[in-house]
Write an enzyme that holds these catalytic residues in place. Structure first.
Site, mmCIF file in Angstrom:
data_model
loop_
_atom_site.group_PDB
_atom_site.id
_atom_site.type_symbol
_atom_site.label_atom_id
_atom_site.label_comp_id
_atom_site.label_asym_id
_atom_site.label_seq_id
_atom_site.Cartn_x
_atom_site.Cartn_y
_atom_site.Cartn_z
ATOM 1 N N CYS A 1 8.528 -8.561 15.572
ATOM 2 C CA CYS A 1 7.642 -7.221 14.367
ATOM 3 C C CYS A 1 6.890 -6.362 15.114
ATOM 4 O O CYS A 1 5.885 -6.800 16.193
ATOM 5 C CB CYS A 1 6.923 -9.101 13.983
ATOM 6 S SG CYS A 1 6.198 -8.002 12.459
ATOM 7 N N HIS B 1 1.664 -6.456 4.973
ATOM 8 C CA HIS B 1 1.318 -4.836 4.503
ATOM 9 C C HIS B 1 1.304 -3.875 3.636
ATOM 10 O O HIS B 1 2.180 -4.062 2.702
ATOM 11 C CB HIS B 1 1.783 -4.129 5.967
ATOM 12 C CG HIS B 1 3.165 -3.720 5.817
ATOM 13 N ND1 HIS B 1 4.342 -5.226 6.313
ATOM 14 C CD2 HIS B 1 3.682 -2.403 5.831
ATOM 15 C CE1 HIS B 1 5.245 -3.797 5.067
ATOM 16 N NE2 HIS B 1 5.088 -2.953 5.865
HETATM 17 ZN ZN LIG Z 1 4.058 -9.978 11.650
#
Ligand SMILES: [Zn+2]
Length: 364
Positions: free
Chosen positions: A76, A192
Site C-alpha cells: 500500500c 484517504h
Molecule cells: Zn495502507
C-alpha cells in the site's frame, strides 16, 4: 474544544512533490528521506479542452492510465514507509498526511482557464493542483471510525489546504472530497480523500451560483440560507442537528442516499468557520457517516463533496456545505447512472427523500 496544532510539518518527496504532516497534540512527525528512484515529473501531464456544445471544460489526463490499481495490502503506497523505500509517506507513522498526487490530472500554477473569442477548438494547459489526503495511518480504518479529535485534525488539514490552494495563481475552485468503497471505483483501500484545485468553476458549482444570483435578484436573500431555513422549518427530512450544524436529506434528492450538511451560519468555506463551528462540524460529519455505515450489513459506499466558495464577486452567494451521496439503493442493489441520468442529466429516484431521512434519523 479540541486541542489543535495548525502548522503542518513540511517535507519533499523524491521527485520534488510537497508532503505535509498534520499531527495530534504531543505527536511529533518524523519524516525520513524518500529514497525511491522516482521518474522526473512531467509538467504537461494534462490538457483542458472546451466543449462548445455544453460550455464545459473536459480534463484530458491520458497519462494517468498506469497509476496504482488495487495493490496488495503489504504494498500500500499510503501506509507509513519507515525505510523511505516503500511508500508515498516516508515516515514511521503519521496522523494525517497530505501530498501532491503522483498521477495528477491537474498540476502547476498558471492562469484561470478562459475561452477566447472565436469559434474554433479551444484547449488550455491542465494547470491546477491535485493532492491526496490520508485520514489515518491505519490501513483498515475508515473516516467514520476516527476518534472525534482525529476527525477534527482532518478538518484542520482540509482547512489549511483550502487556504493554501485558494492562493495558488490560476486556481478558481478548491474541492476536498472522498470517494469511499470499491463500488465507487476506489483503487486504494487505505482511508484517504483527495483535494483538487481547478483552474475554472466546475459546471455544477457554476449552475448553483447562477441559481443563487437569480434568487438574490428576485427575493433579496441567499438561496442556500433560504433552503436551510425551509428544511429546518419543515423538519421531515432532518437527519441530525447540533447547535451549529444541520444535516438533512434535500427536498429534491437525486441519489438513493443523499445528505447535505450545512453550518447554521452563512460562511463561504472552512476558513471562515470559528473553532466551535469546526468542532461541531467534525462531530456532525462523524455522526452522519456512522449512520451511513449502520444502514446495511456492510459499510456504505459514498462520495463526500465539500462545496466551498471563494470570497469573490462571482462566488459571493456560495454557502459552504457538504453533499454526501451513495449509489446503494438496497442491501444487494446499486443505482447505476444509465441513459436518463448519464445522457440527459435527468435523475430518477426510486425512494422518497422523506423515507430515507426517517431511516437515517432513526439510526442515531
Ligand atoms: Zn495502507
Amino acid at each position: 474544544m479540541f486541542d489543535i496544532v495548525t502548522a503542518p510539518t513540511r517535507a519533499k518527496l523524491a521527485d520534488g512533490r510537497d508532503l505535509l504532516f498534520f499531527a495530534l497534540p504531543g505527536h511529533d512527525p518524523a519524516p525520513v528521506a524518500d529514497r525511491r528512484p522516482l521518474p522526473e515529473r512531467d509538467p504537461d501531464q494534462s490538457e483542458l479542452r472546451f466543449d462548445r456544445s455544453t460550455g464545459q471544460w473536459v480534463i484530458v489526463a491520458a497519462r494517468r492510465q498506469d497509476r496504482t490499481y488495487k495493490p496488495p495490502t503489504d504494498q500500500c503506497p499510503l501506509c507509513p514507509g519507515p525505510t523511505g523505500l516503500t511508500s508515498e509517506v516516508p515516515a514511521p507513522d503519521y496522523d494525517v498526511v497530505v501530498f501532491e498526487n503522483r498521477f495528477p490530472s491537474l498540476a502547476g500554477a498558471g492562469r484561470p482557464a478562459v475561452v477566447p473569442d472565436g469559434d474554433g477548438f479551444v484547449s488550455a494547459p491542465g494547470h491546477g493542483r491535485t493532492e491526496v489526503i490520508c485520514f489515518s495511518s491505519d490501513h483498515t480504518g475508515s473516516f467514520a471510525e476516527l476518534r472525534p479529535a482525529h476527525a477534527r485534525l482532518v478538518v484542520e488539514a482540509w482547512r489549511h489546504r483550502t487556504a493554501d490552494l485558494m492562493g495558488v495563481p490560476g486556481v478558481e475552485q478548491v474541492f476536498c472530497f472522498e470517494n469511499r468503497g470499491e463500488e465507487i471505483g476506489v483503487t486504494l483501500a487505505h482511508p484517504h480523500g483527495q483535494i483538487y484545485g481547478y483552474p475554472y468553476l466546475t459546471p455544477r458549482t457554476a449552475a448553483m451560483l447562477g441559481q443563487a444570483r437569480e434568487h438574490r435578484i428576485h427575493y433579496g436573500d441567499n438561496l442556500f440560507a433560504m433552503l436551510l431555513a425551509r428544511e429546518i422549518d419543515d423538519g421531515s427530512r432532518i437527519v441530525a442537528r447540533n447547535e451549529l450544524f444541520t444535516a438533512f436529506v434535500p427536498f429534491a434528492a437525486r441519489w438513493p442516499v443523499e445528505v447535505h450538511i450545512y453550518p447554521n451560519r452563512f460562511v463561504r468555506n472552512l476558513i471562515e468557520l470559528d473553532d466551535d463551528e469546526l468542532d461541531a462540524f467534525a462531530r456532525l460529519y462523524l455522526d452522519v457517516l456512522g449512520r451511513f455505515d449502520r444502514m446495511y450489513s456492510g459499510p456504505l459506499p459514498y462520495i463526500s463533496a465539500l462545496h466551498q466558495f471563494a470570497d469573490t464577486e462571482a462566488q459571493a452567494e456560495g454557502y459552504f456545505h457538504v453533499e454526501l451521496m451513495s449509489i446503494r439503493r438496497g442491501a444487494t442493489k446499486l443505482k447505476y447512472l444509465a441513459a436518463s441520468e448519464s445522457a440527459m442529466d435527468a435523475f430518477i429516484s426510486d425512494v422518497t427523500p422523506e423515507s430515507v431521512a426517517q431511516r437515517l434519523a432513526a439510526l442515531a
